[in-house]
Design a protein around this motif. Structure first.
Motif, mmCIF file in Angstrom:
data_model
loop_
_atom_site.group_PDB
_atom_site.id
_atom_site.type_symbol
_atom_site.label_atom_id
_atom_site.label_comp_id
_atom_site.label_asym_id
_atom_site.label_seq_id
_atom_site.Cartn_x
_atom_site.Cartn_y
_atom_site.Cartn_z
ATOM 1 N N PRO A 237 0.709 -1.247 -0.078
ATOM 2 C CA PRO A 237 0.039 0.163 0.135
ATOM 3 C C PRO A 237 0.920 1.346 -0.143
ATOM 4 N N ARG A 238 0.288 2.323 -0.465
ATOM 5 C CA ARG A 238 0.854 3.689 -0.609
ATOM 6 C C ARG A 238 1.614 4.205 0.346
ATOM 7 N N TYR A 239 0.687 4.030 1.573
ATOM 8 C CA TYR A 239 1.416 4.792 2.805
ATOM 9 C C TYR A 239 2.610 4.155 3.360
ATOM 10 N N ALA A 240 3.056 2.782 3.107
ATOM 11 C CA ALA A 240 3.974 2.334 3.636
ATOM 12 C C ALA A 240 5.218 2.613 2.525
ATOM 13 N N ARG A 241 5.083 2.916 1.335
ATOM 14 C CA ARG A 241 6.116 3.535 0.415
ATOM 15 C C ARG A 241 6.307 4.844 1.078
ATOM 16 N N LEU A 242 5.332 5.899 1.202
ATOM 17 C CA LEU A 242 5.493 6.947 1.232
ATOM 18 C C LEU A 242 6.385 7.149 2.877
ATOM 19 N N ALA A 243 6.340 6.066 3.493
ATOM 20 C CA ALA A 243 7.063 6.103 4.738
ATOM 21 C C ALA A 243 8.599 5.812 4.804
ATOM 22 N N PHE A 244 8.878 5.096 3.708
ATOM 23 C CA PHE A 244 10.212 4.767 3.301
ATOM 24 C C PHE A 244 11.060 6.044 3.333
ATOM 25 N N ALA A 245 12.296 5.654 3.922
ATOM 26 C CA ALA A 245 13.400 6.691 4.488
ATOM 27 C C ALA A 245 14.011 7.134 3.287
ATOM 28 N N ARG A 246 14.243 6.382 2.323
ATOM 29 C CA ARG A 246 15.035 6.797 0.957
ATOM 30 C C ARG A 246 14.512 6.499 -0.341
#
Length: 296
Positions: A237-246
């Motif tokens: 899901p997108r929110y997991a991608r948006l939370a990625f640090a790099r």
């Protein structure tokens, strides 16, 4: 009625698995811990099988532990009811899936910083645990991806979240053969999510189970780490991608038709939300816009 102190001692003993640590935790002597257990066993029968370095619960012990949990939940509900009109004091319990949880947690910390009298308890869990947590009154608020129809629950739309195909930065993914070359980074919901999204983006493909596996990780915040290192692709899901640090080390491969899930907010329908839960929701809701308005 069983002595509450005995119950607390028993529950702590099960949690610690050791009489010495239990005594230290409760600031009691080991003799007092043993006496509390003995008093319970006089009433209920054998509760523990004492083995070297291990305590095993009997059926009566399991039943008593469940009773301790029920008493603890009832006490928590009483405290919440007694203070439910105070918006800036007390506990707010929220249980949610991991992806939206990554986006929620920093916002919840901001709420708590602004209102130090609040204690915010947030747990990541799959849909079925969220439902049980709210229905059993262990959490006042919950978020799920599948809308329930239980009449005991008040359900409202909270956010929309697309599933995304995420690959290493710089990779060209134009067809199924590119996914076969990269390989799949799996996670607990990976097969289901990838099956739904890839069948839409690559109609007629052999399916995700026929892709080479390049790894598995069960921590939502780490799924994109191997992707960022070029070890494979994943779907999440997108929110997991948006939370990625790099974010510069990964990229999203967009399909012609996005696959968007709705996240549903749950709470018990039989009584109103506490003032502190209302305050928390009012602070975090504006951050969760419809999927088409989210930052790319």
């Amino acid at each position: 009625m069983l002595n509450p102190q005995w119950l607390r001692t028993f529950a702590t003993l099960v949690e610690q698995g050791n009489f010495t640590r239990t005594a230290e935790q409760l600031d009691l002597t080991q003799a007092a811990v043993s006496q509390h257990v003995q008093r319970l066993e006089e009433r209920l029968g054998p509760l523990l099988i004492r083995r070297p370095r291990q305590l095993e619960l009997t059926p009566a012990g399991h039943a008593l532990l469940a009773y301790c949990e029920e008493v603890g939940a009832a006490d928590q509900r009483l405290q919440q009811r007694l203070s439910e009109s105070d918006a800036e004091q007390g506990e707010v319990g929220l249980i949610s899936p991991g992806s939206i949880g990554l986006a929620l947690y920093p916002l919840l910390l901001e709420v708590q910083q602004a209102h130090p009298g609040l204690s915010i308890r947030h747990r990541f869990a799959p849909d079925h645990e969220v439902l049980n947590g709210v229905l059993e009154n262990r959490f006042e608020l919950g978020l799920v991806t599948l809308k329930p129809d239980d009449p005991r629950l008040a359900v409202s739309r909270f956010a929309e979240e697309p599933l995304e195909l995420v690959v290493p930065a710089g990779e060209q993914v134009k067809g199924w053969s590119d996914l076969e070359r990269l390989g799949f980074i799996d996670h607990p919901d990976g097969q289901a999510m990838a099956g739904r999204l890839l069948s839409r983006q690559f109609p007629g493909s052999p399916g995700v189970r026929n892709l080479p596996s390049r790894g598995f990780i069960n921590q939502i915040g780490l799924i994109l780490e191997p992707v960022s290192r070029g070890l494979g692709f994943s779907v999440l899901p997108r929110y997991a991608r948006l939370a990625f640090a790099r974010p510069e080390s990964i990229q999203v491969v967009a399909g012609a038709t996005p696959l968007i899930d709705t996240l549903w907010l749950l709470h018990r329908a039989e009584w109103p939300l506490s003032a502190r839960a209302e305050l928390t929701l009012n602070r975090i809701r504006p951050y969760f816009l419809p999927a088409q308005d989210l930052s790319q």
